[in-house]
Design a protein around this motif. Structure first.
Motif, mmCIF file in Angstrom:
data_model
loop_
_atom_site.group_PDB
_atom_site.id
_atom_site.type_symbol
_atom_site.label_atom_id
_atom_site.label_comp_id
_atom_site.label_asym_id
_atom_site.label_seq_id
_atom_site.Cartn_x
_atom_site.Cartn_y
_atom_site.Cartn_z
ATOM 1 N N ASN A 163 1.042 -1.242 -0.003
ATOM 2 C CA ASN A 163 -0.099 -0.107 0.127
ATOM 3 C C ASN A 163 0.890 1.344 -0.011
ATOM 4 O OD1 ASN A 163 -1.636 2.328 1.011
ATOM 5 N ND2 ASN A 163 -3.005 0.509 1.487
ATOM 6 N N PRO A 164 0.741 2.102 -0.965
ATOM 7 C CA PRO A 164 1.539 3.332 -1.082
ATOM 8 C C PRO A 164 1.660 4.174 0.130
ATOM 9 C CG PRO A 164 -0.294 3.442 -2.697
ATOM 10 C CD PRO A 164 -0.246 2.096 -2.086
ATOM 11 N N PHE A 165 0.381 4.469 0.839
ATOM 12 C CA PHE A 165 0.216 5.162 2.082
ATOM 13 C C PHE A 165 1.146 4.538 3.208
ATOM 14 C CE2 PHE A 165 -4.026 5.260 -0.124
ATOM 15 C CZ PHE A 165 -4.042 6.702 -0.546
ATOM 16 N N HIS A 166 1.000 3.057 3.018
ATOM 17 C CA HIS A 166 2.041 2.568 4.272
ATOM 18 C C HIS A 166 3.299 2.678 4.037
ATOM 19 C CE1 HIS A 166 -1.842 -0.165 5.502
ATOM 20 N NE2 HIS A 166 -2.067 1.262 5.545
ATOM 21 N N ARG A 167 3.647 2.588 2.888
ATOM 22 C CA ARG A 167 5.106 2.658 2.266
ATOM 23 C C ARG A 167 5.750 4.127 2.715
ATOM 24 N NH1 ARG A 167 5.735 2.687 -3.061
ATOM 25 N NH2 ARG A 167 3.552 2.179 -3.673
ATOM 26 N N GLU A 168 4.761 4.986 2.409
ATOM 27 C CA GLU A 168 5.129 6.602 2.812
ATOM 28 C C GLU A 168 5.413 6.840 4.295
ATOM 29 O OE1 GLU A 168 6.170 10.485 2.262
ATOM 30 O OE2 GLU A 168 5.730 8.902 0.777
ATOM 31 N N ILE A 169 4.420 6.022 5.258
ATOM 32 C CA ILE A 169 4.462 6.065 6.653
ATOM 33 C C ILE A 169 5.877 5.665 7.145
ATOM 34 C CG2 ILE A 169 3.627 5.202 8.873
ATOM 35 C CD1 ILE A 169 0.960 5.457 7.441
ATOM 36 N N GLY A 185 10.306 -2.068 -7.650
ATOM 37 C CA GLY A 185 9.103 -1.783 -8.441
ATOM 38 C C GLY A 185 8.126 -3.111 -8.795
ATOM 39 N N PRO A 186 6.800 -2.809 -8.656
ATOM 40 C CA PRO A 186 5.815 -3.765 -8.547
ATOM 41 C C PRO A 186 5.837 -4.252 -10.205
ATOM 42 C CG PRO A 186 4.819 -1.924 -8.457
ATOM 43 C CD PRO A 186 6.162 -1.334 -8.545
ATOM 44 N N LYS A 187 5.124 -5.709 -10.169
ATOM 45 C CA LYS A 187 4.865 -6.368 -11.300
ATOM 46 C C LYS A 187 3.588 -6.864 -11.096
ATOM 47 C CE LYS A 187 9.278 -7.296 -13.571
ATOM 48 N NZ LYS A 187 10.468 -8.160 -14.106
ATOM 49 N N LEU A 188 2.500 -6.162 -11.580
ATOM 50 C CA LEU A 188 1.287 -6.703 -11.533
ATOM 51 C C LEU A 188 0.833 -8.010 -11.665
ATOM 52 C CD1 LEU A 188 -0.964 -4.994 -10.567
ATOM 53 C CD2 LEU A 188 -1.811 -4.614 -13.076
ATOM 54 N N VAL A 405 -21.961 5.586 -8.949
ATOM 55 C CA VAL A 405 -21.083 4.368 -8.609
ATOM 56 C C VAL A 405 -19.655 4.841 -8.350
ATOM 57 C CG1 VAL A 405 -20.065 2.254 -9.526
ATOM 58 C CG2 VAL A 405 -22.447 2.901 -10.114
ATOM 59 N N ALA A 406 -19.249 4.304 -7.009
ATOM 60 C CA ALA A 406 -17.853 4.769 -7.083
ATOM 61 C C ALA A 406 -16.904 3.462 -7.473
ATOM 62 C CB ALA A 406 -17.595 4.845 -5.370
ATOM 63 N N ALA A 407 -16.255 3.694 -8.409
ATOM 64 C CA ALA A 407 -15.612 2.475 -9.088
ATOM 65 C C ALA A 407 -14.640 1.590 -8.871
ATOM 66 C CB ALA A 407 -15.644 2.855 -10.609
ATOM 67 N N GLY A 408 -13.738 2.684 -7.939
ATOM 68 C CA GLY A 408 -12.496 1.906 -7.631
ATOM 69 C C GLY A 408 -11.408 2.923 -7.335
ATOM 70 N N VAL A 409 -10.135 2.660 -7.162
ATOM 71 C CA VAL A 409 -9.007 3.469 -6.921
ATOM 72 C C VAL A 409 -8.251 3.545 -8.073
ATOM 73 C CG1 VAL A 409 -7.080 3.521 -5.465
ATOM 74 C CG2 VAL A 409 -9.130 2.743 -4.620
ATOM 75 N N PRO A 410 -8.121 4.592 -8.726
ATOM 76 C CA PRO A 410 -7.205 4.945 -9.982
ATOM 77 C C PRO A 410 -5.801 4.801 -9.369
ATOM 78 C CG PRO A 410 -8.785 6.576 -9.953
ATOM 79 C CD PRO A 410 -9.067 5.808 -8.411
ATOM 80 N N LEU A 411 -4.927 4.223 -10.186
ATOM 81 C CA LEU A 411 -3.666 3.806 -9.728
ATOM 82 C C LEU A 411 -2.430 5.173 -10.055
ATOM 83 C CD1 LEU A 411 -3.061 0.159 -10.380
ATOM 84 C CD2 LEU A 411 -3.456 1.277 -8.215
ATOM 85 N N SER A 412 -2.942 5.947 -10.800
ATOM 86 C CA SER A 412 -2.062 6.980 -11.701
ATOM 87 C C SER A 412 -1.373 7.912 -10.202
ATOM 88 C CB SER A 412 -2.849 7.662 -12.669
ATOM 89 O OG SER A 412 -3.882 8.416 -12.118
ATOM 90 N N PRO A 413 -2.151 8.252 -9.255
ATOM 91 C CA PRO A 413 -1.530 9.071 -8.375
ATOM 92 C C PRO A 413 -0.455 8.393 -7.546
ATOM 93 C CG PRO A 413 -3.930 9.377 -8.232
ATOM 94 C CD PRO A 413 -3.739 8.122 -9.140
ATOM 95 N N TYR A 415 1.107 5.162 -8.953
ATOM 96 C CA TYR A 415 1.895 4.661 -9.965
ATOM 97 C C TYR A 415 1.694 5.366 -11.362
ATOM 98 C CZ TYR A 415 1.766 1.069 -6.346
ATOM 99 O OH TYR A 415 1.821 0.212 -5.430
ATOM 100 N N PRO A 416 2.438 6.269 -11.640
ATOM 101 C CA PRO A 416 2.069 7.051 -12.820
ATOM 102 C C PRO A 416 2.011 6.619 -13.987
ATOM 103 C CG PRO A 416 3.710 8.412 -11.259
ATOM 104 C CD PRO A 416 3.418 6.894 -10.823
ATOM 105 N N GLU A 417 2.756 5.438 -14.207
ATOM 106 C CA GLU A 417 2.818 4.538 -15.522
ATOM 107 C C GLU A 417 1.423 3.753 -15.642
ATOM 108 O OE1 GLU A 417 4.567 2.263 -12.243
ATOM 109 O OE2 GLU A 417 4.513 4.049 -12.819
ATOM 110 N N MET A 418 0.770 4.007 -14.720
ATOM 111 C CA MET A 418 -0.480 3.069 -14.685
ATOM 112 C C MET A 418 -1.563 3.836 -14.769
ATOM 113 S SD MET A 418 0.317 0.062 -11.889
ATOM 114 C CE MET A 418 1.909 -0.822 -11.794
ATOM 115 N N GLU A 419 -1.827 4.994 -15.750
ATOM 116 C CA GLU A 419 -2.904 6.028 -15.640
ATOM 117 C C GLU A 419 -4.109 5.269 -16.075
ATOM 118 O OE1 GLU A 419 -1.626 9.281 -18.179
ATOM 119 O OE2 GLU A 419 -1.920 8.143 -19.993
ATOM 120 N N ARG A 420 -4.096 4.258 -16.842
ATOM 121 C CA ARG A 420 -5.249 3.544 -17.461
ATOM 122 C C ARG A 420 -5.843 2.314 -16.241
ATOM 123 N NH1 ARG A 420 -5.102 0.961 -21.961
ATOM 124 N NH2 ARG A 420 -2.779 0.584 -21.860
#
Length: 448
Positions: A163-169, A185-188, A405-413, A415-420
């Motif tokens: 979780n990026p929030f936890h890594r920041e902590i 770096g992650p590999k999905l 509908v709250a569809a989910g969490v966009p990853l771009s904030p 993981y910038p390379e995952m804007e889609r």
């Protein structure tokens, strides 16, 4: 109703307090504050009756989007909470209890926390647990600090799929220490953890991973645990507790320390808090656990009793011997977690986890069948998965919000390379109709 001002201090008492502080007047008391920073006015709105105040707050609360279909996760989850959790945790014996320093008058609270520790150990497959922490992020940071103390090393390897929030902590905790943090770096959806195993060396104190990870992928960390321990390092696993009703426990996979956020165990979302963090470890590391541990003993009559024991916080022992500067925990929220687990029982908890999994699998199938939508997770998932869209995910999420509908969490904030890419979460509260509605609206937006 009178709107006259009310001051609890008489003029004589005000003069007495000013004299004790060496100030000649109220203005003299506030003189050290620069004029630009002083309050310009203490004029407050007219008072309200209880009825008026309740109406006002109901009006304000009504402005929240209360009727969205939630497919948002990323560490905070919309789960059912049995009514018994609110009922029991709201009893005055628990709700008003403070730190149980005096065991002779705190046996109820102490026993509840002792049972909480037992539940966390059974859930995680570990030997010992403390009496809770603040949240999942600080629990991960405390586990990192534990590993540094235990091994005497100064290098941490952390999976970028945590979780990026936890890594920041974690980075914030370690910012002023001589510690090297290596982020891989992650590999999905990747099941092979060779990328993490290759990063371990003889200076590594611990490897920090998450299961399921931020993208929803479930991993088997046995080989990673073996490699880390062979090199003298520890394996720290951050876990989503509801997933442990179905996914094998971190302890069974060889983890040394297990942490997580307990919000999903009977605690409401509440705009992000409060909840509680849990931390558990192998028995040999018990004296490095932060916070407090509740122990079982007998009194002078031989009767069973409970006490605070192994208190490793600076409030109780010499500061240089303290393992953490955490000076409190989230006992009431942890109690809710215990009541939640107890009310479901082992079978009910497993059924809850299965519901999450089954509904997410249905959503994965439905969304994955849409033209241009690709499910990115290559292996097993629990109740979260990542989809890649043919357009920018944040724009799609915004459009879906307008449709309820709250569809989910966009990853771009994060993981910038995952804007889609978009992480979709499906809990037991989501119905087939809600999932089908999400798919229908998503298809309409992508085709427009």
């Amino acid at each position: 109703m009178s709107t006259a001002s009310y001051c609890p201090n008489t003029p004589e008492e005000v003069r007495e307090m000013l004299a004790a502080m060496g100030a000649a007047s109220i203005d003299d008391l506030f003189r050290p504050i620069p004029p630009g920073l002083r309050a310009r006015s203490f004029d407050l709105p007219a008072g309200m009756s209880e009825f008026e105040m309740l109406n006002r707050f109901e009006h304000l609360a009504g402005k929240n989007a209360q009727h969205l279909s939630h497919f948002v996760g990323g560490g905070y989850y919309d789960h059912l909470i049995p009514a018994v959790v609110d009922h029991l945790s709201g009893r005055a014996e628990f709700y008003t209890a403070y730190t149980p320093y005096q065991p002779e008058c705190s046996q109820g609270t102490l026993q509840a926390l002792f049972e909480y520790q037992t539940a966390i150990c059974r859930l995680t497959g570990m030997d010992v647990s403390n009496a809770s922490l603040y949240d999942g992020g600080t629990a991960l940071a405390e586990a990192a600090m534990m590993a540094l103390r235990i091994t005497g090393r100064n290098r941490l390897v952390i999976d970028g799929a945590v979780n990026p929030f936890h890594r920041e902590i974690v980075r914030t905790y370690l910012a002023n220490l001589d510690v090297e943090v290596v982020e891989i770096g992650p590999k999905l959806g990747m099941e092979d953890d060779l990328r993490l195993r290759a990063a371990i060396d003889d200076a590594t104190a611990a490897v920090l991973v998450q299961n399921p990870n931020f993208f929803g992928s479930v991993s088997d960390f046995r080989k990673l645990a073996a490699d880390a321990q062979a090199a003298g390092a520890l394996l720290v696993v951050s876990s989503y507790p509801v997933a442990l009703g179905l996914v094998e426990s971190p302890g069974a996979m060889g983890a040394d320390i297990v942490v997580g956020d307990g919000q999903s165990l009977g605690n409401p979302l509440s705009f992000g808090g409060p909840s509680f963090g849990f931390i558990a470890s192998r028995r040999q590391y018990i004296r490095n656990l932060p916070g407090r541990i509740i122990g079982e003993t007998v009194d002078k009559k031989g009767q069973r009793g409970f006490v605070l024991t192994l208190q490793a916080r600076e409030q109780h022992i010499k500061r240089h011997k303290a393992t953490s500067n955490i000076c409190s925990n989230q006992s009431l929220c942890a109690l809710r977690g215990l009541i939640f687990l107890s009310s479901l029982g082992a079978q009910g908890f497993a059924e809850l986890a299965r519901l999450n999994y089954d509904k997410a699998e249905y959503a994965k199938k439905v969304l994955g069948s849409l033209s241009g939508v690709e499910v990115m997770n290559g292996g097993a998932t629990f109740n979260e998965f990542t989809v890649c869209l043919p357009t920018i995910a944040e724009e799609v999420v915004t459009a879906l919000l307008r449709k309820g509908v709250a569809a989910g969490v966009p990853l771009s904030p994060y993981y910038p390379e995952m804007e889609r890419c978009l992480v979709v979460t499906v809990t037991e509260k989501r119905t087939r109709d809600e999932i089908d509605t999400l798919a229908r609206h998503l298809e309409g937006i992508l085709c427009s």
